[in-house]
Design a protein around this motif. Structure first.
Motif, PDB file in Angstrom:
ATOM      1  N   HIS A   4       0.833  -1.205   0.000  1.00 44.88           N
ATOM      2  CA  HIS A   4       0.000   0.000   0.000  1.00 44.88           C
ATOM      3  C   HIS A   4       0.866   1.252   0.000  1.00 44.88           C
ATOM      4  O   HIS A   4       0.597   2.211  -0.751  1.00 44.88           O
ATOM      5  CB  HIS A   4      -0.926  -0.005   1.213  1.00 44.88           C
ATOM      6  N   PHE A   5       1.924   1.260   0.819  1.00 48.09           N
ATOM      7  CA  PHE A   5       2.800   2.429   0.891  1.00 48.09           C
ATOM      8  C   PHE A   5       3.504   2.671  -0.440  1.00 48.09           C
ATOM      9  O   PHE A   5       3.535   3.794  -0.953  1.00 48.09           O
ATOM     10  CB  PHE A   5       3.833   2.241   2.009  1.00 48.09           C
ATOM     11  N   PHE A   6       4.054   1.614  -1.052  1.00 46.55           N
ATOM     12  CA  PHE A   6       4.765   1.764  -2.317  1.00 46.55           C
ATOM     13  C   PHE A   6       3.824   2.200  -3.448  1.00 46.55           C
ATOM     14  O   PHE A   6       4.210   2.986  -4.300  1.00 46.55           O
ATOM     15  CB  PHE A   6       5.457   0.454  -2.690  1.00 46.55           C
ATOM     16  N   SER A   7       2.626   1.673  -3.439  1.00 49.12           N
ATOM     17  CA  SER A   7       1.687   1.991  -4.516  1.00 49.12           C
ATOM     18  C   SER A   7       1.172   3.420  -4.437  1.00 49.12           C
ATOM     19  O   SER A   7       0.660   3.945  -5.429  1.00 49.12           O
ATOM     20  CB  SER A   7       0.503   1.021  -4.491  1.00 49.12           C
ATOM     21  N   ASN A   8       1.310   4.051  -3.278  1.00 50.79           N
ATOM     22  CA  ASN A   8       0.812   5.413  -3.101  1.00 50.79           C
ATOM     23  C   ASN A   8       1.923   6.456  -3.098  1.00 50.79           C
ATOM     24  O   ASN A   8       1.671   7.618  -2.784  1.00 50.79           O
ATOM     25  CB  ASN A   8       0.016   5.514  -1.792  1.00 50.79           C
ATOM     26  N   TRP A  20       4.254  -6.797  -8.976  1.00 47.58           N
ATOM     27  CA  TRP A  20       3.941  -5.438  -8.530  1.00 47.58           C
ATOM     28  C   TRP A  20       4.635  -4.403  -9.414  1.00 47.58           C
ATOM     29  O   TRP A  20       4.027  -3.382  -9.791  1.00 47.58           O
ATOM     30  CB  TRP A  20       4.387  -5.245  -7.077  1.00 47.58           C
ATOM     31  N   LEU A  21       5.897  -4.659  -9.784  1.00 49.94           N
ATOM     32  CA  LEU A  21       6.655  -3.723 -10.586  1.00 49.94           C
ATOM     33  C   LEU A  21       6.001  -3.508 -11.957  1.00 49.94           C
ATOM     34  O   LEU A  21       5.933  -2.374 -12.455  1.00 49.94           O
ATOM     35  CB  LEU A  21       8.091  -4.224 -10.764  1.00 49.94           C
ATOM     36  N   ASN A  22       5.501  -4.582 -12.562  1.00 50.37           N
ATOM     37  CA  ASN A  22       4.876  -4.470 -13.878  1.00 50.37           C
ATOM     38  C   ASN A  22       3.582  -3.663 -13.842  1.00 50.37           C
ATOM     39  O   ASN A  22       3.166  -3.099 -14.857  1.00 50.37           O
ATOM     40  CB  ASN A  22       4.591  -5.863 -14.449  1.00 50.37           C
ATOM     41  N   GLN A  23       2.955  -3.597 -12.678  1.00 44.63           N
ATOM     42  CA  GLN A  23       1.704  -2.857 -12.551  1.00 44.63           C
ATOM     43  C   GLN A  23       1.909  -1.462 -11.956  1.00 44.63           C
ATOM     44  O   GLN A  23       0.947  -0.690 -11.862  1.00 44.63           O
ATOM     45  CB  GLN A  23       0.716  -3.642 -11.680  1.00 44.63           C
ATOM     46  N   SER A  54      10.416   1.877 -12.685  1.00 42.59           N
ATOM     47  CA  SER A  54      11.284   1.139 -13.592  1.00 42.59           C
ATOM     48  C   SER A  54      12.611   0.882 -12.899  1.00 42.59           C
ATOM     49  O   SER A  54      13.097   1.707 -12.118  1.00 42.59           O
ATOM     50  CB  SER A  54      11.529   1.919 -14.887  1.00 42.59           C
ATOM     51  N   ILE A  55      13.221  -0.283 -13.201  1.00 42.22           N
ATOM     52  CA  ILE A  55      14.534  -0.628 -12.651  1.00 42.22           C
ATOM     53  C   ILE A  55      15.615  -0.026 -13.540  1.00 42.22           C
ATOM     54  O   ILE A  55      15.571  -0.157 -14.765  1.00 42.22           O
ATOM     55  CB  ILE A  55      14.709  -2.153 -12.547  1.00 42.22           C
ATOM     56  N   LEU A  56      16.601   0.601 -12.920  1.00 39.25           N
ATOM     57  CA  LEU A  56      17.661   1.252 -13.676  1.00 39.25           C
ATOM     58  C   LEU A  56      18.850   0.340 -13.930  1.00 39.25           C
ATOM     59  O   LEU A  56      19.507   0.453 -14.965  1.00 39.25           O
ATOM     60  CB  LEU A  56      18.140   2.514 -12.938  1.00 39.25           C
ATOM     61  N   ALA A  76       8.721   5.999 -13.596  1.00 40.48           N
ATOM     62  CA  ALA A  76       8.896   5.811 -15.040  1.00 40.48           C
ATOM     63  C   ALA A  76       8.999   7.133 -15.781  1.00 40.48           C
ATOM     64  O   ALA A  76       9.660   7.222 -16.822  1.00 40.48           O
ATOM     65  CB  ALA A  76       7.737   4.979 -15.593  1.00 40.48           C
ATOM     66  N   ALA A  77       8.386   8.172 -15.250  1.00 45.50           N
ATOM     67  CA  ALA A  77       8.439   9.480 -15.908  1.00 45.50           C
ATOM     68  C   ALA A  77       9.850  10.068 -15.906  1.00 45.50           C
ATOM     69  O   ALA A  77      10.145  10.976 -16.695  1.00 45.50           O
ATOM     70  CB  ALA A  77       7.470  10.442 -15.223  1.00 45.50           C
ATOM     71  N   LEU A  78      10.729   9.563 -15.038  1.00 45.68           N
ATOM     72  CA  LEU A  78      12.092  10.094 -14.934  1.00 45.68           C
ATOM     73  C   LEU A  78      13.090   9.307 -15.763  1.00 45.68           C
ATOM     74  O   LEU A  78      14.276   9.634 -15.769  1.00 45.68           O
ATOM     75  CB  LEU A  78      12.553  10.082 -13.468  1.00 45.68           C
ATOM     76  N   LEU A  79      12.651   8.292 -16.463  1.00 42.57           N
ATOM     77  CA  LEU A  79      13.565   7.338 -17.079  1.00 42.57           C
ATOM     78  C   LEU A  79      14.533   8.013 -18.054  1.00 42.57           C
ATOM     79  O   LEU A  79      15.708   7.640 -18.117  1.00 42.57           O
ATOM     80  CB  LEU A  79      12.774   6.242 -17.795  1.00 42.57           C
TER      81      LEU A  79
END
Length: 402
Positions: free
Chosen positions: A113-117, A150-153, A157-159, A183-186
């Protein structure tokens, strides 16, 4: 500005490395397993966690003193997971740094929940202790599969997905330290893994973010008259000069007669030089004096304004000539750039063409700099770097590694 992530495996006996690159070149330090109870570092504001009744562990986030931060989430007493999240406030924007350490493998469920928010922009650094082929592992576990789902949803993104970050005593390697970003910072970040462990068994990961780039500009001024005078005096006074003595003395003379001027943090164009800066300064001074409506002041103001326009025009022209003056195979250089821009192959993405330090470079400015450095290098090889999308040639159409 840049971030440095590192599982230091006790920081007490490794502080000497903090005075060496890449640590001195990074404004943000994000460390795991510090084993610290209390400590401080000069020119840094640090946030940390430590385990009261459990040996090992400990998280540390150091930020520059000219920005502010506050803790928004902390979990330090769970033996399976340590998390420290802080919100950074700069002059113009806000972002979040999350630091985590999972000694037995990261489980996404307790903090889902924390990561998703988490709001954009966010960086997540940590020793996840997870293996998966997606980021270069040979095996996978249920925890790593859940984390990948979770990462795919998510909007992260992994650097780092190619260079090992953990070296064991028997020299086997793996990627268990991961760096994630929104992902916006990729296209705004650049990431690489250091080739040294600095007495730990983990290699640091360095991430640069163009939005936090230090815009301070340095202008170098060399005063040649005293250099010529002092060098001439030295050459006349020495009886039996050697190449080493003369080189050392002249180098020292040039060094003490060279001034590096730091300009204010403004958005200066790349062609801005010392002449532009000086005449711009004089123009501002004379503009203030013209309030008295003095005719000589007006004349001086127009004189400095005219000279400023001249030097700006000259600086722009010289800068462009330096960019286009590629001594080695300029036709191939511009053909590649033109092909990258104008190709119609829908299966080819410009963001996944240039490979550098085991990571694709998608930022246009970084791509341009890599091309310029590569083609202007003395060891440039004339292999057919490509890219001809009009024919089916896998060799020509392969990714370019610079």
């Amino acid at each position: 500005m840049s971030f440095l992530q590192w599982n230091c495996r006790s920081l007490k006996n490794k502080k000497i490395w903090l005075h060496q690159p890449p640590f001195t070149m990074s404004e943000f330090w994000v460390f795991q397993e510090t084993f610290l109870k209390a400590d401080s570092f000069p020119n840094k504001i640090f946030f940390r966690t430590h385990r009261n009744n459990i040996t090992g562990g400990g998280l540390l986030i150091d930020i520059p003193t000219n920005i502010s931060g506050r803790v928004i989430f902390e979990n330090s007493q769970d033996p399976n997971l340590e998390i420290l999240a802080i919100e950074i406030r700069s002059h113009t924007f806000t972002f979040t740094i999350v630091n985590l350490y999972a000694p037995h493998g990261f489980d996404i469920n307790p903090v889902h929940h924390f990561f998703s928010n988490l709001k954009t922009p966010t960086f997540i650094f940590g020793d996840f202790n997870l293996h998966h082929p997606f980021w270069g592992g040979k095996t996978s576990t249920p925890k790593s599969e859940e984390f990948l789902d979770w990462l795919n949803q998510s909007h992260f993104s992994i650097l780092n997905t190619s260079t090992p970050t953990h070296i064991t005593h028997n020299f086997s390697s793996s990627i268990i330290d991961l760096t994630l970003c929104s992902a916006a910072l990729l296209n705004e970040v650049y990431c690489y893994v250091s080739d040294c462990t600095f007495e730990s068994d983990h290699q640091p990961i360095v991430i640069s973010w163009s939005k936090l780039a230090n815009v301070s500009k340095f202008l170098k001024t060399i005063y040649w008259n005293p250099i010529f005078r002092d060098s001439n005096t030295f050459l006349q006074s020495i009886a039996d000069p050697t190449v080493e003595i003369v080189t050392e003395k002249i180098s020292h003379t040039i060094n003490i007669n060279t001034k590096n001027q730091i300009l204010p943090n403004n958005e200066y164009p790349p062609w801005w030089n010392i002449a532009c800066n000086n005449f711009c300064h004089m123009k501002k001074i004379m503009w203030k004096k013209t309030r008295n409506s003095s005719v000589p002041d007006w004349i001086r103001y127009k004189k400095y304004r005219s000279k400023l326009k001249y030097h700006i025009k000259r600086a722009k022209q010289k800068y462009w000539e330096n960019i286009t003056n590629i001594p080695r195979n300029p036709k191939l250089f511009f053909r590649i750039l033109n092909t990258l821009t104008n190709h119609n192959d829908s299966d080819v993405k410009n963001s996944k063409i240039l490979l550098h330090n085991n990571r694709y470079i998608g930022n246009p400015k970084q791509q341009s700099n890599l091309f310029a450095n590569y083609f202007s290098a003395q060891n440039f090889s004339s292999e057919p770097l490509p890219l001809d999308y009009s024919i089916d040639n896998k060799f020509l159409n392969k990714n370019i590694e610079l």
